[in-house]
Design an enzyme around this catalytic site. Structure first.
Site, mmCIF file in Angstrom:
data_model
loop_
_atom_site.group_PDB
_atom_site.id
_atom_site.type_symbol
_atom_site.label_atom_id
_atom_site.label_comp_id
_atom_site.label_asym_id
_atom_site.label_seq_id
_atom_site.Cartn_x
_atom_site.Cartn_y
_atom_site.Cartn_z
ATOM 1 N N GLU A 1 49.012 83.130 -55.476
ATOM 2 C CA GLU A 1 50.247 83.864 -55.800
ATOM 3 C C GLU A 1 50.168 84.652 -57.104
ATOM 4 O OE1 GLU A 1 53.268 80.793 -55.670
ATOM 5 O OE2 GLU A 1 53.534 81.219 -53.529
ATOM 6 N N LYS B 1 45.347 81.559 -58.810
ATOM 7 C CA LYS B 1 46.181 80.380 -59.052
ATOM 8 C C LYS B 1 45.631 79.167 -58.290
ATOM 9 C CE LYS B 1 50.898 78.693 -58.240
ATOM 10 N NZ LYS B 1 52.178 78.967 -57.573
HETATM 11 C C1 BGC Z 1 52.109 77.323 -54.121
HETATM 12 C C2 BGC Z 1 52.314 77.587 -52.645
HETATM 13 C C3 BGC Z 1 53.140 76.471 -52.040
HETATM 14 C C4 BGC Z 1 54.431 76.312 -52.808
HETATM 15 C C5 BGC Z 1 55.258 75.178 -52.289
HETATM 16 C C6 BGC Z 1 53.448 77.113 -54.794
HETATM 17 O O1 BGC Z 1 53.248 76.762 -56.118
HETATM 18 O O2 BGC Z 1 51.446 78.384 -54.735
HETATM 19 O O3 BGC Z 1 51.069 77.680 -52.001
HETATM 20 O O4 BGC Z 1 53.418 76.755 -50.716
HETATM 21 O O5 BGC Z 1 54.135 76.050 -54.153
HETATM 22 O O6 BGC Z 1 54.584 73.974 -52.384
#
Ligand code: BGC
Length: 802
Positions: free
Chosen positions: A496, A616
């Site tokens: 992300e 990340k």
């Molecule tokens: C992560 C995602 C995940 C979400 C909910 C985020 O910090 O990057 O991959 O789906 O958290 O757990």
């Protein structure tokens, strides 16, 4: 402490919220944080209660614009129970002493024990009031695992150095808001309205309210009984609180016992007309404490039997803790509900109880123990298929575009802006471009059907979801004549940090390898399923889904010619990743220490993670999590690329050096992938995944809710990751890659209709026991041999080093 209990000594206000999250109790229908019953929400305590799937939408104004957020609603608090020594020991004098609070001084000792085997949380403490009167308190609670609408709190109060009367107040509190996450404090949080309270003589108080927009009716009743009988008792309804006030005689050796039995129903419950009537009936007819505890323990015993896992040492202890929280969030009761996999459990308000792609880390575990729960979770997606189709249409695409964040009705719930707590700025949030969530749904459909043999599902709802997700990918792929390949542009991958190209005017990235490879896989699977359908069903499916009979040809074409970028001999996370700047990792580590949330650090510096080769979490490496090496190489071959071991190893190395692990999923995926390529660092990452919540590795996130994906993922790591187990329709494929630190353990699975199929891994050996039954034999396929076992047979396979 033993394998089944987690003990927390002392009372530490700074860590209380973390402890509350870790000591949450739940039964799949609802859950309550392990908060002290005598405390209300403040800077230290946060007594949240959440019903699975209980969402409500509110509008807030932030950064000058109106935003809507749908939250898993914090329900009225059923815990309130406070006590004090009555002022002068007589019934008719008004008490002057303060109610006991752990924050007011006078706490002499405090210990809290979570018993996983029986699903109970016990507090044991001693306190002293200003007059020097000491009381020993033992308090046990559970959320009933057999009757999911009941919760029980027993409090035993014993004076140590005095005798006389105790004031006890047991009530319900409707004055609650969603305020458990500091980052969301600027957002509206008052979800409950129309709170009314009442009493039912002789011992019960009740509360009824509704959510403001989803209009969910909530009924709660609390019946408080005591031993000995109270010297006096009063029921007091209030505006948003209702309580039973008691005066109880007690003395050293003659404790007072207070049992609070609470019932919860909402208007979403099947077979319930009026939630208020339902809770009054339920609380009124609930059996006594000892019987409730016994039936609750029996229900837990059955769950543990279906999820047997025996891993020695600290890892095993943590794994059992993870299993406990997974089962409290997604229990067999979940099978009767319309709910998805909440990323943060039912343990707190982070991510608002939303459903992301995290089910990808959860269902493969559940498939082999609680397939009916997996199926219900897939049904949650299937019911929202029409909504996902509408989203695709609105985006100018065919098929179904599942939302990155899903809640009640399946529309996109990802926030439009998010707060960087480091800079205090509200920033646009483009994570909704993570269209790869659709492939996660498809992956789970396929694997559920393979692991269970539920071909009925595959041919009906499964085929509908696979078809629509395949259509979405095929219609979004654009042919690039210069490359001679199809491209999927304008997306965000699992990492992300990267939401767009540096200085680009529009968000989104092109050719995310994870997205494209999984899309190719979905297209191939959809083709396979559609081709195998009996002709009348295929025709019907095409009609239902609006699929043109010519479309599968395009699926085939796209599945073979999607573009996967490479640079410097490794898979590129996306086109252009290799041209981004290199980050000074050591410099940032020196300056900031913890750089897991590098995105926030860079933004606060006026920079952007988009500019760097810094991820990340596992993105390209997710491919090694989802697909065994041979299958992954096969998908690449199908796409016309060669993915040999060396390229994969180089790719693993490359991203390992460029990942900050800002998600708990990252340690898990790296541990898994490194174990599969037999690398020594695997254990370090597995440990990180194991400790993610128990040690709150991300620093302050666990108190807002556990990380369900990582918890379930660690269970699947020992179940499938290290054994290389791939449960297929026609065989149970195995390819063990045990870690030296985790080479001896056993567990059972339910594979097709073989309940309790046992696997025992020991150094150099794998023993398999197929329980006696009338089921067909099990074919085991290892890289160098295959064996067929009849029910009742066992075998020990010698494992050769590759
Ligand atoms: C992560 C995602 C995940 C979400 C909910 C985020 O910090 O990057 O991959 O789906 O958290 O757990």
């Amino acid at each position: 402490m033993n394998d089944w209990t987690w003990r927390y000594e002392g009372y530490d206000p700074a860590r209380e919220r973390l402890r509350e999250a870790l000591c949450t109790l739940g039964n799949g229908y609802f859950a309550t944080r392990g908060a002290a019953p005598e405390c209300t929400a403040d800077g230290v305590h946060y007594p949240g209660t959440y019903a699975a799937g209980g969402y409500n939408r509110l509008t807030s104004t932030v950064a000058g614009r109106e935003v809507e957020n749908e939250d898993m609603v914090n329900l009225p608090n059923w815990l309130p129970l406070r006590f004090r020594a009555h002022s002068d020991g007589t019934a008719d004098t008004a008490p002057e002493t303060a109610w006991f609070s752990p924050d007011a001084g006078g706490l002499l000792a405090h210990e809290q024990t979570l018993d996983l085997r029986s699903g109970t949380l016990t507090r044991d403490f001693r306190c002293e009031d200003a007059a020097g009167r000491r009381i020993r308190v033992q308090q046990t609670r559970f959320l009933h695992m057999a009757d999911p609408h009941l919760a029980v709190l027993r409090t035993v109060l014993e004076p140590e150095n005095w005798s006389g009367l105790l004031d006890v107040e047991s009530g319900l509190d409707g004055e609650v808001t969603n305020s458990g996450v500091a980052r969301y404090r600027d957002l509206a949080g008052r979800h409950l309205t129309g709170v009314t309270t009442g009493i039912r003589e002789p011992d019960t108080v009740w509360l009824h309210c509704r959510t403001t927009r989803s209009d969910i009716g909530i009924g709660m009743a609390a019946r408080t009984t005591t031993t000995p009988q109270p010297a006096s008792s009063r029921l007091e309804p209030g505006t948003a609180h209702t309580r039973r006030l008691l005066l109880l005689p007690a003395a050293p050796g003659r404790p007072a016992t207070v049992d609070k039995t609470v019932a919860l129903h909402t208007s979403r419950d099947p077979a319930v007309g009026d939630p208020l009537q339902a809770v009054l009936d339920r609380a009124g007819q609930a059996p006594p404490y000892a019987d409730l505890l016994a039936s609750h323990r029996r229900a837990w015993h059955e769950l543990w039997e279906r999820a047997e896992l025996d891993v020695p040492g600290e890892a095993g202890r943590i794994l059992r803790f993870h299993l406990f929280h997974v089962l409290q969030t997604l229990s067999p009761h979940t099978a009767g509900l319309d709910v998805g996999v909440p990323a943060r459990g039912l343990h707190g308000e982070a991510y608002r109880g939303h459903v992301f792609w995290d089910e990808l880390f959860v269902l493969p575990y559940l498939n082999l123990h609680f397939p009916e729960v997996s199926r219900a979770l897939l049904d949650y997606r299937h019911r929202r298929l029409p909504r996902a189709c509408r989203s695709a249409r609105e985006a100018g695409r065919l098929g179904a575009m599942y939302p990155w964040q899903s809640a009640a009705d399946g529309r996109e719930e990802t926030q439009e802006v998010h707060l960087n707590p480091r800079s205090g700025r509200w920033l646009p949030d483009h994570s909704r471009l993570q269209h790869h969530v659709g492939s996660a749904v498809a992956y789970n459909v396929w694997h559920y059907c393979e692991a269970t043999g539920d071909t009925g599902y595959l041919q009906t709802r499964g085929a509908e979801m696979l078809t629509q997700i395949a259509r979405f990918w095929a219609s979004g792929a654009e042919f690039d004549p210069a490359l001679g390949r199809y491209r999927i542009r304008g997306v965000v991958g699992p990492d992300e940090y990267h939401e767009g190209y540096p200085d680009a005017s529009a968000p989104g990235l092109d050719d995310n390898a994870y997205t494209n490879v999984t899309a190719a896989w979905v297209l191939t699977r959809a083709l396979e399923v559609v081709r195998a359908l009996p002709e009348p069903r295929r025709r019907q499916l095409f009609e239902e889904t609006g699929t043109d009979p010519g479309e599968p040809d395009r699926w085939e074409e796209v599945s073979r010619r999607l573009y996967v970028p490479f640079h410097r001999g490794v898979i590129s996370q996306f086109e252009g990743y290799g041209e981004l700047a290199e980050l000074d990792w050591d410099g940032y580590r020196r300056r900031y220490g913890n750089i897991r949330r590098l995105d926030r650090i860079l933004e606060a510096e006026g920079d952007s993670a988009n500019r760097y080769q810094a991820s990340k979490q596992a993105d390209a490496l997710m491919l090694g999590y989802l697909f065994p090496p041979a299958e992954l190489a096969g998908i690449f071959r199908h796409l016309g690329y060669e993915l040999d071991d060396d390229t994969w190893r180089r790719t693993v190395d490359y991203y390992l050096r460029r990942t900050s692990h800002g998600s708990t999923l990252s340690g898990l995926v790296h541990g898994w992938v490194l174990a599969r390529v037999r690398r020594a660092e695997a254990w370090e990452f597995c440990l990180e995944a194991l400790k993610g919540d128990v040690a709150d590795i991300q620093g302050g996130t666990t108190e807002e809710g556990i990380h369900l994906g990582a918890m379930a993922g660690t269970l699947d790591l020992v179940q499938r990751g290290l054994t290389g187990m791939d449960p297929r329709a026609d065989a149970l494929v195995l390819d063990p890659a045990p870690l030296p630190e985790l080479s001896e353990y056993c567990f059972t699975v339910r594979y097709h209709n073989h309940w309790g199929l046992a696997m025992r891994l020991s150094p150099g050996q794998l023993r398999i026991d197929v329980p006696a039954s009338d089921e067909p034999p099990v074919r085991l396929v290892l890289p160098d041999r295959s064996v067929t076992l009849d029910p009742g047979e066992s075998c020990t396979l010698e494992l050769t080093e590759p």
